[in-house]
Design an enzyme around this catalytic site. Structure first.
Site, PDB file in Angstrom:
ATOM      1  N   CYS A 263      -4.719  10.339   1.874  1.00 15.56           N
ATOM      2  CA  CYS A 263      -3.783   9.943   2.149  1.00 15.56           C
ATOM      3  C   CYS A 263      -2.362  10.071   1.621  1.00 15.56           C
ATOM      4  CB  CYS A 263      -4.415   8.535   0.881  1.00 15.56           C
ATOM      5  SG  CYS A 263      -6.038   7.593   1.824  1.00 15.56           S
TER       6      CYS A 263
ATOM      7  N   LYS B 118       0.804  -1.555  -0.663  1.00 18.75           N
ATOM      8  CA  LYS B 118      -0.335   0.107   0.042  1.00 18.75           C
ATOM      9  C   LYS B 118       0.832   1.490   0.396  1.00 18.75           C
ATOM     10  CE  LYS B 118      -3.273   2.701   0.733  1.00 18.75           C
ATOM     11  NZ  LYS B 118      -4.225   3.129  -0.411  1.00 18.75           N
TER      12      LYS B 118
HETATM   13  P1  NAD Z   1     -12.363   7.682   7.601  1.00 20.22           P
HETATM   14  O1  NAD Z   1     -11.928   8.769   9.278  1.00 20.22           O
HETATM   15  O2  NAD Z   1     -13.334   8.318   6.219  1.00 20.22           O
HETATM   16  O3  NAD Z   1     -13.186   6.558   8.757  1.00 20.22           O
HETATM   17  C1  NAD Z   1     -12.638   5.899   9.725  1.00 20.22           C
HETATM   18  C2  NAD Z   1     -14.018   5.647  10.928  1.00 20.22           C
HETATM   19  O4  NAD Z   1     -13.848   4.893  11.750  1.00 20.22           O
HETATM   20  C3  NAD Z   1     -14.751   6.869  11.648  1.00 20.22           C
HETATM   21  O5  NAD Z   1     -16.099   6.797  11.104  1.00 20.22           O
HETATM   22  C4  NAD Z   1     -15.082   6.948  13.116  1.00 20.22           C
HETATM   23  O6  NAD Z   1     -15.805   7.206  13.840  1.00 20.22           O
HETATM   24  C5  NAD Z   1     -14.719   5.205  13.267  1.00 20.22           C
HETATM   25  N1  NAD Z   1     -13.519   5.043  14.422  1.00 20.22           N
HETATM   26  C6  NAD Z   1     -12.514   4.900  14.910  1.00 20.22           C
HETATM   27  N2  NAD Z   1     -12.621   4.744  15.993  1.00 20.22           N
HETATM   28  C7  NAD Z   1     -13.727   3.769  16.253  1.00 20.22           C
HETATM   29  C8  NAD Z   1     -14.312   2.944  16.961  1.00 20.22           C
HETATM   30  N3  NAD Z   1     -13.080   2.145  17.832  1.00 20.22           N
HETATM   31  N4  NAD Z   1     -15.081   1.721  17.016  1.00 20.22           N
HETATM   32  C9  NAD Z   1     -15.577   1.760  15.609  1.00 20.22           C
HETATM   33  N5  NAD Z   1     -15.449   3.337  14.624  1.00 20.22           N
HETATM   34  C10 NAD Z   1     -14.383   3.156  15.087  1.00 20.22           C
HETATM   35  O7  NAD Z   1     -11.090   6.885   6.819  1.00 20.22           O
HETATM   36  P2  NAD Z   1     -10.932   6.584   6.036  1.00 20.22           P
HETATM   37  O8  NAD Z   1     -10.893   7.166   4.924  1.00 20.22           O
HETATM   38  O9  NAD Z   1     -12.350   5.604   5.572  1.00 20.22           O
HETATM   39  O10 NAD Z   1      -9.925   5.553   6.509  1.00 20.22           O
HETATM   40  C11 NAD Z   1      -9.483   4.672   6.754  1.00 20.22           C
HETATM   41  C12 NAD Z   1      -8.301   3.430   6.533  1.00 20.22           C
HETATM   42  O11 NAD Z   1      -7.850   3.156   4.962  1.00 20.22           O
HETATM   43  C13 NAD Z   1      -7.587   5.018   6.765  1.00 20.22           C
HETATM   44  O12 NAD Z   1      -6.188   4.123   7.177  1.00 20.22           O
HETATM   45  C14 NAD Z   1      -6.853   5.360   5.136  1.00 20.22           C
HETATM   46  O13 NAD Z   1      -5.406   5.519   5.076  1.00 20.22           O
HETATM   47  C15 NAD Z   1      -7.275   3.468   4.688  1.00 20.22           C
HETATM   48  N6  NAD Z   1      -7.544   4.440   3.644  1.00 20.22           N
HETATM   49  C16 NAD Z   1      -8.712   5.321   3.179  1.00 20.22           C
HETATM   50  C17 NAD Z   1      -8.406   5.058   1.730  1.00 20.22           C
HETATM   51  C18 NAD Z   1      -9.144   6.542   1.229  1.00 20.22           C
HETATM   52  O14 NAD Z   1      -9.310   6.927   0.072  1.00 20.22           O
HETATM   53  N7  NAD Z   1      -9.854   7.691   2.321  1.00 20.22           N
HETATM   54  C19 NAD Z   1      -8.252   4.621  -0.022  1.00 20.22           C
HETATM   55  C20 NAD Z   1      -7.775   3.417   1.143  1.00 20.22           C
HETATM   56  C21 NAD Z   1      -7.079   3.772   1.956  1.00 20.22           C
END
Ligand code: NAD
Length: 443
Positions: free
Chosen positions: A258, A202
């Site tokens: 990201c 990644k």
């Molecule tokens: P985000 O901030 O949109 O969502 C994270 C969610 O997790 C939030 O809704 C938060 O309330 C919830 N959360 C946090 N702690 C929690 C807990 N203890 N129990 C339940 N829910 C909890 O993040 P995202 O953009 O979806 O990214 C998530 C991961 O995926 C990151 O590591 C990111 O780097 C990776 N990622 C993101 C993308 C992207 O385009 N956004 C693409 C690939 C990978």
């Protein structure tokens, strides 16, 4: 295909997409989040984030009973054979990925996981996290898998269901095989690796993309200095199949949730094991330079040239999100540009189709958001395109020319039609190309 019971922890861009898509593949999915209001909305079929096709998929999952939402991870893992952790991993101290949310989830569900179940990290986590999670779990019966996500915001559903590849890494072959089974309905090669390799994939992919973008932004700067045209250069080099045409668009610098954090985390990982990675460091520095360079160019085009060259100068900004098709403002280059222009004294009036005028979260001070792009141009010394929303290509340029204080449009992404602007009496300033002056009008 076997139908599995799955838990997804975190319903952000990644978790909600994964949950809804896995339900659409026939699995029974329970998604958990900490935010009770968000969970209640999701159970009513209301999706807060802007993602093409996601609301429909969520409603389909609710209607079929294969998808539901609960508050707290503990409520989701009962009966689940596979648990996906999709919580945020923002930049922490010294550029490290902050694993606080991942650790909290592991700690919470550790005693609740079903015997012989699999815990999957879908969040982007540094190499070594699978080993760290395995140790924290203290559950030899539970398999730990890294299954990094490559979806792009705005097209997350399509990317999840039709990815270029699925990467599944584990040091437990049975656990990797169980996760691979979940993707049986997805038409993509499934690459099974060890856990550390999957975790590195990644970061290696995102850093490569960042390097490619920084490279092309420097070529764009060179074009401006030597009188070449970036569009012609990229059209030609993109045809080389060893290079490929994607990620060759110049712009105001890369951003989003990201690339900035993953490049920094990669440097931090490399540093921790004594590997120097000047290429990634240069990509970050080039990006900082690109953002400053574009701001300086705008200041030159509409400023007084004094110490606070934009004092009292109005600038219209089209687009605030980090790219078109999403409502995500995290580390948006358009916002960074706005903040830099505001720092130089400019008053910014901005429009973005995904940012309502009532939104204040994530926006720096000194930006007024309006709901009509033409209004952003009113009295402005320059209209700046920061995000490549398709609708901006077809604005009423004659009306905009009449509204502007100076007939200057800075198109940081070379998204607009210079001829249409020129015909309306506007000067178009792209990135990596010479300006297109207003067309001469004949009486
Ligand atoms: P985000 O901030 O949109 O969502 C994270 C969610 O997790 C939030 O809704 C938060 O309330 C919830 N959360 C946090 N702690 C929690 C807990 N203890 N129990 C339940 N829910 C909890 O993040 P995202 O953009 O979806 O990214 C998530 C991961 O995926 C990151 O590591 C990111 O780097 C990776 N990622 C993101 C993308 C992207 O385009 N956004 C693409 C690939 C990978």
């Amino acid at each position: 295909m076997h139908r599995h019971n799955i838990a997804v922890i975190g319903t952000g861009y990644v978790g909600l997409t994964a949950g809804a898509c896995l339900a659409s593949l026939g699995h029974r999915v329970v998604c958990a989040d900490l935010d009770p209001e968000k969970v209640a909305e999701l159970n009513r079929g209301r999706v807060r984030i802007l993602e093409d096709g996601l609301p429909e998929l969520v409603r389909e999952g609710l209607d079929t009973g294969r998808l539901r939402f609960v508050v707290g991870a503990a409520g989701a893992v009962r009966g689940a054979r596979t648990v996906f952790v999709c919580v945020g991993t923002p930049t922490g101290a010294d550029g490290h990925a902050d694993l606080t949310a991942v650790d909290a989830v592991v700690e919470e569900i550790r005693p609740l996981l079903e015997p012989d179940s699999v815990l999957v990290t879908k969040s982007t986590v540094p190499v070594g996290t699978a080993a760290r999670v395995t140790a924290a779990l203290g559950r030899p019966d539970v398999g730990v898998v890294s299954n990094p996500e490559f979806l792009r915001e705005g097209t997350s559903v399509r990317d999840f269901l039709r990815p270029d590849r699925v990467v599944i890494g584990s040091d437990s072959p049975w656990a990797a095989a169980q996760v691979a089974e979940l993707y049986a309905g997805v038409d993509a090669p499934v690459l099974i690796t060890d856990a550390a390799s999957a975790e590195l994939v990644k970061y290696a992919a995102n850093c490569f993309l960042a390097v490619k973008l920084s490279y092309i932004n420097t070529i764009a700067e060179l074009c401006e200095q030597v009188g070449a045209d970036i569009g012609r250069v990229t059209a030609a080099i993109g045809r080389d199949h060893r290079i490929g045409g994607a990620f060759l668009m110049p712009g105001p610098g890369w951003g989003g949730s990201c690339l900035p954090k993953d490049t920094r985390a990669m440097l931090s990982t490399a540093d921790a094991v004594g590997v120097d990675f000047p290429l990634v460091r240069a990509a970050i520095d080039t990006n900082t330079h690109q953002r400053a360079r574009i701001a300086a160019k705008i200041a030159r085009l509409c400023g007084s040239g004094g110490a606070a060259p934009l004092d009292g100068v109005r600038i219209g900004l089209l687009g605030l999100t980090f790219k078109a098709g999403t409502d995500d403002l995290r580390d948006s280059p358009a916002l960074a540009l706005a903040a830099e222009l505001a720092r130089r004294g400019a008053d910014i009036t901005a429009h973005d189709p995904a940012v309502p005028t009532t939104r204040t979260a994530g926006l720096p001070d000194g930006i007024t958001v309006v709901d009509d792009p033409h209004q952003a141009a009113k009295g402005a010394s320059a209209l700046v395109l920061g995000t490549e929303w398709p609708q901006y290509r077809t604005l009423d340029w004659t009306r905009i020319a009449a509204a502007l204080h100076q007939p200057v449009v800075v198109d940081t992404r070379n998204h607009l039609d210079p001829d249409a602007l020129s015909a309306a009496g506007l000067a178009w300033h792209g990135t990596g190309t010479g300006p297109v002056e207003p067309a001469l009008t004949h009486a």
